[in-house]
Enzyme design. Structure first.
Site, PDB file in Angstrom:
ATOM      1  N   ARG A  57      14.894 -45.031  11.675  1.00 14.38           N
ATOM      2  CA  ARG A  57      15.987 -44.690  12.598  1.00 14.38           C
ATOM      3  C   ARG A  57      16.670 -43.373  12.219  1.00 14.38           C
ATOM      4  NH1 ARG A  57      18.931 -50.418  13.004  1.00 14.38           N
ATOM      5  NH2 ARG A  57      18.379 -50.276  10.834  1.00 14.38           N
TER       6      ARG A  57
ATOM      7  N   LYS B 131       4.211 -58.447   2.766  1.00 11.94           N
ATOM      8  CA  LYS B 131       4.810 -59.770   2.658  1.00 11.94           C
ATOM      9  C   LYS B 131       6.334 -59.630   2.756  1.00 11.94           C
ATOM     10  CE  LYS B 131       6.206 -60.077  -1.985  1.00 11.94           C
ATOM     11  NZ  LYS B 131       7.182 -60.815  -2.679  1.00 11.94           N
TER      12      LYS B 131
ATOM     13  N   HIS C 107       1.964 -64.189  -4.210  1.00  6.50           N
ATOM     14  CA  HIS C 107       1.228 -63.600  -5.337  1.00  6.50           C
ATOM     15  C   HIS C 107       0.538 -64.653  -6.205  1.00  6.50           C
ATOM     16  CE1 HIS C 107       3.232 -60.020  -4.197  1.00  6.50           C
ATOM     17  NE2 HIS C 107       4.353 -60.232  -4.824  1.00  6.50           N
TER      18      HIS C 107
ATOM     19  N   HIS D 238       0.110 -57.178  -2.952  1.00 10.59           N
ATOM     20  CA  HIS D 238      -0.290 -56.130  -3.892  1.00 10.59           C
ATOM     21  C   HIS D 238      -0.827 -56.674  -5.205  1.00 10.59           C
ATOM     22  CE1 HIS D 238       3.817 -56.620  -5.530  1.00 10.59           C
ATOM     23  NE2 HIS D 238       3.263 -56.246  -6.647  1.00 10.59           N
TER      24      HIS D 238
ATOM     25  N   LYS E  57      13.303 -64.841 -13.022  1.00 14.10           N
ATOM     26  CA  LYS E  57      14.012 -63.605 -13.369  1.00 14.10           C
ATOM     27  C   LYS E  57      14.853 -63.859 -14.613  1.00 14.10           C
ATOM     28  CE  LYS E  57      14.075 -61.202  -9.005  1.00 14.10           C
ATOM     29  NZ  LYS E  57      13.251 -60.090  -9.502  1.00 14.10           N
TER      30      LYS E  57
END
Lengths: 511, 326
Positions: free
Chosen positions: A60, A166, A258, A196, A358
C-alpha cells in the site's frame, strides 16, 4: 530419444531456470526485506537466475520504482547472510526491480500489475512466465487470489504459479476454506505452499541420509526405535511480535507446519522414485497415518506452556504476559509438546515426541532417534532404570540448527581397569566435510518454484492432514483455562511435559 | 624402504593440527579451527613452479572440495625424498572459525619417483575417495605412475597440455584398464555445450534440429584441438547421421571459436567474439551471451563434484577419438 534431450547433461549443467517475473504482494514487509530479496540477490550473485528476470513489488505504501530499489538495497545490504554485498552487482540487479503501489482490494491495482507484467514481458523476454508470492498478512490471501483471478492473471502465455506463505489457515476448516478459495483461481499444480523448514539443507539431507545409505533403513522401524524426539527451541521471546504471536501460539506456529513436515520426512516410506509427486505422496501418506486424538486423550498426550519472568545472567527477562502487545491474561501457548503416534506397520507404538518453545535455554532444532537398549545387561551397574549404561541407549541425532550435522551416541569402554562403560559421540559436522556455503532455505525454494519443482512444497492434502492431527488439541486448549505461566524463561519447559514422557517410561533428552 | 616414512608425515600433521588448535596466547577471539576433509587429492606436478601454481588452485578448491592434498614434485635426479606439511585455511564470510585443510608436499628426485607409491598408501585419508590430478607428462613414463593410478578412484588430466590430440590416446589407455579418467578439456567446454543445449531447446530451434544437414565446429589455430573435437563429438552423439566437420580459425581468444548447425534453408551459429562473449545467431536474430570463464580452478571444481560415472563423457570420448583419427 529426441536429439535435443540427448544434449542434456544434468551432471554438469546448471538447472535451467526460465526467465520470469516475480510479483511480490507485501513487498514492504519484513519477510520480503529479510528473506526474499536477500535470497533473490544471492541467486543473481551466483548467476543462478536468468538475465530476463524481474521483480514487481506491491504494497500500500506509495513509492516509485527508485524508492523501492533504494529500500531493497538497504535491506539486502543489512540482511544478506554469509555473503558480501556487491554494489556493482546490485546496480544491475536493481534494474529488474519494479514497484506497483496499491491496495489489494482495489481491482484497478491488479490492472496496473497486469500492464507492468506486459511491459516486463516485452522488455525482458519472460515469455509470460509469472510467479506470484503472497508475503502479506494471511487475512489478505483470499483477496489477493481473487484479485489475480479477476484480472485474469492466473492464466497466460507462459506458466503462472503462486507461492503462499504459512500459516495456511488457523485450523482445519479455515485451511479447507482457504484451499477452496485458491482453487477457484489456481489449479493445485500451480500452488506452491512454502514451509521454509523443508528448504533447509539439513532437512533435505534427511532424505539423503535415509534413502542414500543402506545401513540405517533396516533399523528405521518399531523393532529397533524406542521413541523419537523432535525439538525446536528458541532462546528469544516474541521480540516485539507479541500481538501476532498471541493469535498463533507454538502449536500453530511451529508444530502444525514445520515440525509435522519434519516428522513426515523422518518417518515416511521410501518413495518409488525421487520425483516431486512421489515424495509428496509419501509425506502425505505419513501425515494421514498420524493417530487423531480423542478430545479426552488430549491432556494425556499434549502439554501447553507459557513462560514466566526470570533472571538470566543477571538480566531480568519479562514473562510472556509482560511483553508489549500481549494480553496480561493471555492463554497463548509459548511452548507446546505433543506425543504423536503413527498408525502404520513401521511405527505402530513408537511415540514421536514433538516440542517447541520460546525462551528455552538455547536455540536448537534437532531430531533424536532413541534406539532400544541392548536386550541383555552384561556389565556392572547396568540397568535401564538405573544410572548405568543401559539408561544411555544409542541415540542418533540429526542436528538441523545451529550446528548442522549428525551424531551417533554409543557406549564405549572407559580406559583402565574393569569394564566401565561411558557414552561417547561420533560426530559428523557439515562444515567439516563440505566447506561450501549452504544456500538458505529461501534460495532453494524460490529456485525450485521458478523451475517448477514442488518436491519441497506442501500440498493441499498434506496441509489438511497436519491440521487434522492437531485439531483436537486446538479444540481442547481453546476450552481450557490454563494456570499460566507454568515455566520459567530459560528453562526446558513445564514439568507437565516431563510427566507426559515419564508416563511412558521416557524422558526428554537435553539438546 | 622409502626415505621418508608415512608415520613421520602423519605425526607432523598431528603436530600441525595441535598447534592450530592452540593459537597464540592472548588471541581470545579465536574459536579454533575446523578440520575439513572429503577426499585425498594427489597432485602430480611437473616441476617446482608447477607445484606452486597447483597449490594456488588447491587453496581456491578447498572452499568446495576440502581434501587432504598431497602435492608430488619431481626434483633433480639424485635428490633425496623430502616432505613438508602445512595447512590451507580460510575464514568463511561472517564466521569466526577458520576452516583448514591439510597439505603435504613431497619432493623426490626423478630417479626416486618409484619410492613414492609406498608412502602414498599410508597417507590416503581412510575410507574417503582418492583422486589423482596429473598435471603433465613428467610422471607418465615412471612405473610409479601406474602404481599411483591403481590406488586411485579417479584420475584427472588435461589433454590440452599435450601435443595435438595425443592426450586422447593416453586417456584411452588408462580407461581401457577400467580406471575412471576425466579430462579437464571436456570440463572446459561445459559453458559452450550448455549454451548450445539451451539454444536448441527453444521450440523453434528444436523443431529444426531433426532436419540438420551439417555441423561445423571450429577451434583456434595454435590452441589444443581437443575442446573443439569434444564439442563436435558431443553434437555427433545426438545427431548421428549428420556430417560433422572440424575446422581451424585464425588465432584469437578461446579454444573453440565457432559452432554452426545448418539445415534446409536455416542456420544456427555460435561465434565467439571476445574472450567470453559468444554471438548466437538463430535465423537472423542475434544475441550476445557471456560464457562463464573456465579457469583451472573452475574446471577442477566441476570435475571433483562428479564422483561416479560420467555417462555423457563415456559416450562422447570414443566418438572424439574416432574423429581425431580421421
Amino acid at each position: 530419444m529426441a536429439p535435443a534431450s540427448l544434449l542434456h547433461d544434468p551432471l554438469r549443467f546448471e538447472r535451467r531456470v526460465p526467465p520470469c517475473a516475480i510479483v511480490i504482494f507485501g513487498a514492504n514487509g519484513d519477510l520480503t526485506k529479510r528473506k526474499l530479496l536477500p535470497a533473490l540477490y544471492r541467486l543473481a550473485y551466483e548467476r543462478r537466475i536468468p538475465p530476463g528476470f524481474a521483480i514487481i513489488g506491491n504494497s500500500r505504501t506509495q513509492m516509485s520504482d527508485d524508492d523501492f530499489r533504494e529500500k531493497m538495497r538497504e535491506s539486502v545490504a543489512q540482511f544478506l547472510e554469509d555473503s558480501p554485498f556487491d554494489a556493482e552487482l546490485w546496480r544491475g540487479f536493481a534494474q529488474s526491480l519494479y514497484y506497483v503501489p496499491g491496495d489489494i482490494n482495489d481491482a484497478a491495482m491488479f490492472d496496473r500489475i497486469s500492464r507492468c507484467l506486459a511491459e516486463v514481458e516485452a522488455a525482458n523476454q519472460t515469455g509470460g512466465n509469472v510467479l506470484f508470492y503472497l508475503s502479506t498478512q494471511p487475512s489478505y490471501y483470499a483477496a489477493v487470489v481473487n484479485g489475480i483471478g479477476r484480472a485474469e492473471l492466473a492464466r497466460g502465455k507462459g506458466w503462472r504459479r503462486i507461492i503462499i506463505e504459512k500459516p495456511f489457515g488457523r485450523d482445519l476448516s479455515s485451511a479447507a476454506a482457504l484451499n477452496q478459495q485458491i482453487h477457484a483461481v489456481f489449479d493445485e499444480n500451480q500452488v506452491y505452499r512454502i514451509d521454509h523448514y523443508l528448504g533447509k539443507e539439513t532437512v533435505q539431507n534427511i532424505l539423503a541420509f535415509r534413502f542414500g545409505n543402506g545401513i540405517f533403513e533396516p533399523v528405521w522401524n518399531r523393532r529397533y526405535v524406542n521413541n523419537i524426539q523432535i525439538t525446536a527451541a528458541e532462546s528469544i521471546g516474541v521480540e516485539g511480535r507479541g500481538g501476532y504471536y498471541q493469535e498463533a501460539g507454538a502449536l500453530r506456529d511451529m508444530i502444525q507446519n514445520h515440525l509435522l513436515q519434519v516428522t513426515a520426512t523422518i518417518a515416511m516410506e521410501p518413495p518409488a522414485l525421487f520425483d516431486p509427486e512421489a515424495v509428496r505422496d509419501e509425506r502425505a501418506k505419513l501425515l494421514r497415518s498420524i493417530r487423531i486424538m480423542k478430545h479426552e486423550e488430549v491432556p494425556q498426550y499434549a502439554v501447553a506452556g507459557q513462560y514466566g519472568p526470570a533472571q538470566i545472567g543477571g538480566k531480568k527477562i519479562p514473562g510472556f504476559r509482560e511483553e508489549p502487545g500481549v494480553d496480561p491474561d493471555s492463554q497463548t501457548d509459548t511452548y507446546a509438546a505433543v506425543a504423536f503416534f503413527v498408525d502404520n506397520w513401521r511405527w505402530a507404538g513408537v511415540p514421536f515426541y514433538v516440542r517447541s518453545g520460546k525462551r528455552m535455554p538455547k536455540r536448537v532444532t534437532d531430531i533424536a532417534i532413541r534406539f532400544n537398549s541392548a536386550p541383555l545387561s552384561l556389565f556392572p551397574g547396568d540397568s535401564e532404570d538405573g544410572d548405568g549404561p543401559a539408561s544411555r541407549p544409542n541415540l542418533l541425532i540429526l542436528r538441523i540448527q545451529p550446528e548442522e550435522g549428525i551424531s551417533l551416541r554409543f557406549l564405549s569402554k572407559y580406559p583402565g581397569r574393569g569394564m566401565r562403560l561411558r557414552p561417547v559421540s561420533m560426530d559428523f559436522n557439515y562444515g567439516a566435510s563440505f566447506g561450501a556455503r549452504s544456500p538458505t532455505a529461501y534460495e532453494t525454494l524460490l529456485l525450485d518454484a521458478m523451475s517448477g519443482d514442488a518436491t519441497l512444497y506442501t500440498r493441499q492434502d498434506m496441509v489438511e492432514a497436519s491440521w487434522r492431527a492437531v485439531q483436537p488439541i486446538l479444540d481442547v486448549w481453546a476450552e481450557t483455562k490454563f494456570k499460566f505461566p507454568n515455566y520459567e524463561a530459560g528453562s526446558w519447559g513445564p514439568r507437565e511435559a516431563d510427566d507426559m514422557l515419564a508416563r511412558n517410561g521416557h524422558r526428554w533428552r537435553t539438546p | 624402504m622409502p626415505a621418508i616414512a608415512p608415520e613421520r608425515i602423519l605425526r607432523d600433521l598431528a603436530n600441525l593440527w595441535a598447534s592450530l588448535a592452540h593459537p597464540e596466547q592472548g588471541d581470545v577471539s579465536s574459536q579454533g579451527v575446523l578440520r575439513a576433509c572429503s577426499m585425498t587429492l594427489i597432485v602430480a606436478a611437473e616441476n617446482a613452479s608447477d607445484a606452486v601454481c597447483a597449490s594456488e588452485t588447491l587453496a581456491a578448491l578447498m572452499h568446495e572440495h576440502p581434501s587432504r592434498a598431497i602435492v608430488l614434485q619431481p626434483g633433480p635426479p639424485g635428490s633425496e625424498m623430502d616432505a613438508h606439511v602445512r595447512a590451507q585455511c580460510w575464514m568463511p564470510f561472517g564466521s569466526r572459525q577458520q576452516i583448514c585443510c591439510e597439505q603435504i608436499e613431497i619432493t623426490a628426485g626423478m630417479d626416486r619417483l618409484n619410492d613414492i607409491p609406498p608412502v602414498m598408501y599410508g597417507l590416503l585419508a581412510p575410507d574417503l575417495p582418492s583422486v589423482l590430478w596429473s598435471r603433465g607428462t613428467a610422471w607418465w613414463e615412471a612405473p610409479a605412475f601406474v602404481d599411483l593410478v591403481n590406488m586411485m578412484d579417479k584420475l584427472i588430466l588435461d589433454s590440452r597440455r599435450y601435443e595435438g590430440s595425443s592426450g586422447l590416446a593416453r586417456i584411452r589407455s588408462l580407461r581401457s584398464r577400467g580406471k575412471r579418467v576425466a579430462d579437464l578439456a571436456w570440463a572446459s567446454v561445459t559453458p559452450w555445450r550448455e549454451l548450445i543445449a539451451h539454444a536448441l531447446e527453444i521450440p523453434a530451434n528444436r523443431d529444426r534440429l531433426a532436419s540438420t544437414c551439417s555441423i561445423r565446429v571450429a577451434g583456434r589455430e595454435g590452441e589444443s584441438p581437443v575442446p573443439a573435437l569434444y564439442v563436435a563429438a558431443w553434437l555427433k552423439r545426438s545427431l548421428r547421421d549428420v556430417a560433422v566437420e572440424i575446422e581451424r580459425d585464425n588465432p584469437g581468444p578461446g579454444e573453440v571459436s565457432r559452432v554452426m548447425l545448418t539445415g534446409d534453408g536455416w542456420e544456427i551459429s555460435f561465434r565467439r567474439t571476445e574472450s567470453e562473449a559468444v554471438d548466437l545467431n538463430a535465423g537472423g536474430s542475434i544475441r550476445t551471451v557471456v560464457l562463464s570463464p573456465m579457469d583451472e580452478c573452475t574446471v577442477m571444481r566441476e570435475e571433483l563434484s562428479i564422483t561416479g560415472r560420467d555417462p555423457v563423457f563415456d559416450e562422447v570420448f570414443p566418438i572424439a577419438e574416432r574423429m581425431a583419427a580421421q
